[in-house]
Design a protein around this motif. Structure first.
Motif, short mmCIF file in Angstrom:
data_model
loop_
_atom_site.label_atom_id
_atom_site.label_comp_id
_atom_site.label_asym_id
_atom_site.label_seq_id
_atom_site.Cartn_x
_atom_site.Cartn_y
_atom_site.Cartn_z
N SER A 8 19.71 117.44 80.53
CA SER A 8 20.15 117.52 81.93
C SER A 8 19.00 117.97 82.83
O SER A 8 18.80 117.43 83.92
N GLN A 9 18.27 118.96 82.37
CA GLN A 9 17.12 119.46 83.13
C GLN A 9 16.04 118.38 83.23
O GLN A 9 15.44 118.17 84.28
N LEU A 10 15.82 117.66 82.12
CA LEU A 10 14.85 116.57 82.12
C LEU A 10 15.25 115.50 83.14
O LEU A 10 14.43 115.03 83.93
N SER A 11 16.52 115.10 83.14
CA SER A 11 17.01 114.10 84.08
C SER A 11 16.81 114.56 85.52
O SER A 11 16.36 113.78 86.38
N SER A 12 17.10 115.81 85.80
CA SER A 12 16.91 116.36 87.13
C SER A 12 15.43 116.36 87.52
O SER A 12 15.06 116.00 88.64
N ASP A 13 14.57 116.77 86.59
CA ASP A 13 13.13 116.79 86.85
C ASP A 13 12.60 115.38 87.12
O ASP A 13 11.80 115.17 88.04
N LEU A 14 13.05 114.41 86.33
CA LEU A 14 12.61 113.03 86.53
C LEU A 14 13.08 112.50 87.88
O LEU A 14 12.33 111.80 88.58
N ALA A 15 14.30 112.83 88.27
CA ALA A 15 14.85 112.36 89.54
C ALA A 15 14.07 112.90 90.74
O ALA A 15 14.08 112.30 91.81
N ASN A 16 13.40 114.02 90.56
CA ASN A 16 12.66 114.65 91.65
C ASN A 16 11.18 114.29 91.68
O ASN A 16 10.44 114.80 92.52
N LEU A 17 10.73 113.43 90.77
CA LEU A 17 9.33 113.02 90.76
C LEU A 17 9.03 112.15 91.98
O LEU A 17 9.86 111.35 92.43
N ALA A 18 7.83 112.29 92.50
CA ALA A 18 7.38 111.44 93.61
C ALA A 18 7.11 110.04 93.08
O ALA A 18 6.69 109.86 91.93
N GLN A 19 7.35 109.08 93.93
CA GLN A 19 7.15 107.69 93.53
C GLN A 19 5.67 107.40 93.32
O GLN A 19 4.83 107.81 94.10
N VAL A 20 5.37 106.66 92.25
CA VAL A 20 4.03 106.16 91.97
C VAL A 20 4.21 104.68 91.68
O VAL A 20 4.72 104.31 90.62
N GLY A 21 3.82 103.82 92.60
CA GLY A 21 4.07 102.39 92.50
C GLY A 21 4.93 101.95 93.67
O GLY A 21 5.39 102.77 94.48
N THR A 22 5.15 100.66 93.77
CA THR A 22 5.96 100.12 94.85
C THR A 22 7.05 99.23 94.27
O THR A 22 6.94 98.76 93.14
N TRP A 23 8.08 98.99 95.06
CA TRP A 23 9.14 98.08 94.63
C TRP A 23 9.70 97.34 95.83
O TRP A 23 9.59 97.80 96.97
N ALA A 24 10.25 96.17 95.55
CA ALA A 24 10.84 95.35 96.60
C ALA A 24 11.93 94.48 95.99
O ALA A 24 11.89 94.16 94.80
N VAL A 25 12.88 94.11 96.82
CA VAL A 25 13.92 93.18 96.40
C VAL A 25 13.53 91.81 96.93
O VAL A 25 13.24 91.65 98.11
#
Length: 199
Positions: A8-25
């Motif tokens: 649970s802590q890992l999931s929370s930590d991952l969710a708070n990481l800053a984006q590295v890369g870009t995405w588009a639809v």
């Protein structure tokens, strides 16, 4: 309970990481683009559907975190192909991709999914194939059969330690200053030679 707390802590930590890369639809689906050099790429997708995903510009050995805040997740379409020797980037990185579904209540895997899924609060169903690890609240058969779990364990991310600094450690400075102090004290206590000039 300890493992669930840690995950649970890992999931929370991952969710708070800053984006590295870009995405588009795009009309073809969701396009995730790395920078070609980072060891860890993070894509924060918000409530974007996780279907027909393409991954590009990711260096070999890089890890990919795909954060989604969807409550109801439906993996569908092309998610990297279903061949072990696929040249698709999702398939090539499947042992280092994690779909972090921190808010998901239910997850449906209706296709071949490359990567691991971290969805601790979700009930997972499906009739597809998950080529990775699954961490969820429960797992049930979908309407078209059972979800098949392949054997592609997640490869842990281990950051490369930084190169040693060329600046001396504080203890080295203390030793150096101590040595200089001793030399200064010794030279101050040394008797001076008197020079008497004779005529």
């Amino acid at each position: 309970a300890g493992a669930k707390t840690h995950l649970s802590q890992l999931s929370s930590d991952l969710a708070n990481l800053a984006q590295v890369g870009t995405w588009a639809v795009s009309s073809a689906g969701l396009v995730l683009s790395g920078d070609g050099q980072s060891d860890l790429l993070v894509f924060n997708l918000g409530n974007t559907a996780l279907q027909n995903i393409t991954l590009s510009n990711v260096k070999a050995g890089a890890h990919v975190v795909i954060n989604s805040s969807l409550r109801h997740v439906n993996f569908g379409g092309n998610l990297g192909g279903d061949l072990g020797n696929s040249s698709d980037a999702l398939a090539l990185h499947r042992n280092s991709i994690v779909y972090n579904l921190a808010n998901a209540d239910n997850v449906n895997v209706g296709t071949f999914l490359n990567g691991s899924v971290l969805a601790l609060g979700a009930d997972v169903i499906g009739s597809g194939h998950l080529e990775g690890s699954l961490f969820a609240n429960s797992l049930s058969a979908g309407s078209n059969g059972k979800l098949e779990l392949g054997y592609e364990p997640f490869k842990p991310y281990r950051p490369v330690p930084p190169a040693p600094a060329s600046v001396p450690e504080p203890s080295s400075w203390v030793l150096l200053l101590g040595a200089l102090s001793v030399l200064a004290l010794a030279s101050a206590r040394r008797p001076r030679e008197s020079r008497v000039q004779t005529r």
